[in-house]
Design a protein around this motif. Structure first.
Motif, mmCIF file in Angstrom:
data_model
loop_
_atom_site.group_PDB
_atom_site.id
_atom_site.type_symbol
_atom_site.label_atom_id
_atom_site.label_comp_id
_atom_site.label_asym_id
_atom_site.label_seq_id
_atom_site.Cartn_x
_atom_site.Cartn_y
_atom_site.Cartn_z
ATOM 1 N N CYS A 132 0.762 -1.126 -0.005
ATOM 2 C CA CYS A 132 -0.054 0.019 -0.092
ATOM 3 C C CYS A 132 0.874 1.245 0.065
ATOM 4 C CB CYS A 132 -0.675 -0.024 1.103
ATOM 5 S SG CYS A 132 -2.306 -1.381 1.407
ATOM 6 N N ASP A 133 0.332 2.419 -1.050
ATOM 7 C CA ASP A 133 1.104 3.582 -0.494
ATOM 8 C C ASP A 133 0.332 4.521 0.163
ATOM 9 O OD1 ASP A 133 2.743 3.206 -3.055
ATOM 10 O OD2 ASP A 133 0.752 2.835 -4.119
ATOM 11 N N VAL A 134 -1.026 4.284 0.664
ATOM 12 C CA VAL A 134 -1.815 5.104 1.378
ATOM 13 C C VAL A 134 -2.723 4.200 2.247
ATOM 14 C CG1 VAL A 134 -3.948 6.695 1.233
ATOM 15 C CG2 VAL A 134 -1.968 7.032 -0.159
ATOM 16 N N VAL A 135 -2.874 4.421 3.327
ATOM 17 C CA VAL A 135 -3.783 3.952 4.157
ATOM 18 C C VAL A 135 -4.728 4.953 4.877
ATOM 19 C CG1 VAL A 135 -4.244 2.515 6.284
ATOM 20 C CG2 VAL A 135 -2.354 1.935 4.764
ATOM 21 N N GLY A 286 -7.309 15.004 -3.554
ATOM 22 C CA GLY A 286 -6.957 13.856 -3.566
ATOM 23 C C GLY A 286 -6.084 13.274 -2.602
ATOM 24 N N LEU A 287 -6.128 11.942 -2.263
ATOM 25 C CA LEU A 287 -5.272 11.295 -1.576
ATOM 26 C C LEU A 287 -3.923 10.936 -2.074
ATOM 27 C CD1 LEU A 287 -7.891 8.870 0.129
ATOM 28 C CD2 LEU A 287 -6.626 10.933 1.476
ATOM 29 N N GLU A 288 -2.640 11.342 -1.499
ATOM 30 C CA GLU A 288 -1.480 11.405 -2.266
ATOM 31 C C GLU A 288 -0.511 10.293 -1.819
ATOM 32 O OE1 GLU A 288 0.213 15.024 -1.424
ATOM 33 O OE2 GLU A 288 -1.069 16.121 -2.829
ATOM 34 N N GLY A 289 0.045 9.430 -2.539
ATOM 35 C CA GLY A 289 0.861 8.120 -2.082
ATOM 36 C C GLY A 289 2.104 8.540 -1.758
ATOM 37 N N ARG A 290 2.881 7.632 -1.337
ATOM 38 C CA ARG A 290 4.311 7.823 -0.807
ATOM 39 C C ARG A 290 5.261 8.364 -1.917
ATOM 40 N NH1 ARG A 290 5.065 1.720 1.954
ATOM 41 N NH2 ARG A 290 4.782 0.808 0.110
#
Length: 290
Positions: A132-135, A286-290
């Protein structure tokens, strides 16, 4: 991106983050959902299924069956099919704790009493396996104070914290200006429509607004009115828990009118201590990944 949405009970995933789930699925991201319990203590709306709800104050036999769990599991599966997520997981071994002070809170498998680190190890393994990049989960208050929501926050924070390469971690949080607008929307619904739907406007104060914070605290947002149609179809699968009234309206068993607004706010949190990560003051989309 690979995103994991972590929730306490079936239907929470689309009540709290349905817009974001639909938005990221449509964008081609890989979306996964983890649900901690089967919602055994949920109140049941349809009269034909009322027998599944345990009478208030009555304790469930720890060795007995949970018939509502079977139904809610099937509802969850149907909702996930509608949404088209890459995978979904219902955690085994724990059950809905109910609210503070209820008989269900004393059940030996109540999720709220489970050892945090023990559950976190399971969740961390899932996050690592999925890459996962985002939780995404709840804030430290669990949104509205439900013990299972608070426990879900604790477990998720602990799970991300123990990973060598942790994903970014977000909690659902509604900007105060949005809450004001949603209340104005509810107040403008005509009385005859309220009667037709069999609902009442939100009272003052209203518990779910515990998830509301000053606009400057909210670091990210998903705004996608086009996702509401899919969110509503998924929510309609949760027949025991939700009545979808119109394209933009629903209610729970309390018959309080609620809005499907097409937007969700979030705050980034630091897994080291579960605290809010200070934003720049400008909310990002938006939700941003790592």
């Amino acid at each position: 991106m690979r995103l994991l949405f972590v929730h306490a009970h079936p239907d929470d995933e689309f009540l709290w983050t349905g817009v974001s789930i639909a938005h990221h699925v449509a964008a081609g991201d890989e979306v996964h959902v983890l649900t901690m319990t089967a919602g055994e203590e949920g109140e049941v709306i349809p009269a034909d299924l009322a027998h599944l709800e345990l009478p208030a104050g009555e304790e469930r036999d720890p060795e007995g069956a949970d018939p509502l769990a079977v139904v809610r599991h099937a509802e969850l599966a149907a909702a996930m099919d509608v949404m088209g997520v890459a995978s979904w997981t219902l955690l085994e071994g724990y059950r809905d704790s109910g609210m503070v002070g209820t008989a269900s809170a004393r059940h030996p498998r109540a999720f709220a009493s489970a050892p945090v680190e023990e559950v976190a190890t399971e969740v961390a393994a899932l996050i690592e396996r999925l890459g996962c990049d985002v939780v995404v989960t709840y804030d430290e208050r669990g949104g509205y104070g439900h013990p299972d929501h608070i426990q879900t926050h604790r477990v998720t924070v602990a799970a991300v914290r123990e990973l060598a390469s942790p994903p970014r971690l977000f909690a659902v949080l509604t900007p105060r200006s949005w809450a004001v607008e949603d209340r104005a929307w509810a107040a403008a619904v005509p009385a005859d429509r309220l009667e037709e739907w069999g609902v009442v406007p939100p009272p003052e104060p209203y518990a779910p607004e515990l998830s509301v914070a000053d606009d400057t605290v909210v670091t990210h947002a998903t705004v996608d009115p086009g996702a509401v149609a899919v969110q509503a179809r998924a929510l309609a699968c949760h027949r025991t828990q939700v009545r979808v009234l119109a394209d933009d309206a629903y209610c729970l068993s309390n018959d309080v009118l609620a809005r499907l607004s097409g937007r969700e706010g979030f705050v980034e949190i630091d897994p080291a201590d579960g605290r809010t990560v200070a934003g720049s003051g400008a909310r990002r989309t938006g939700l941003e990944g790592r």
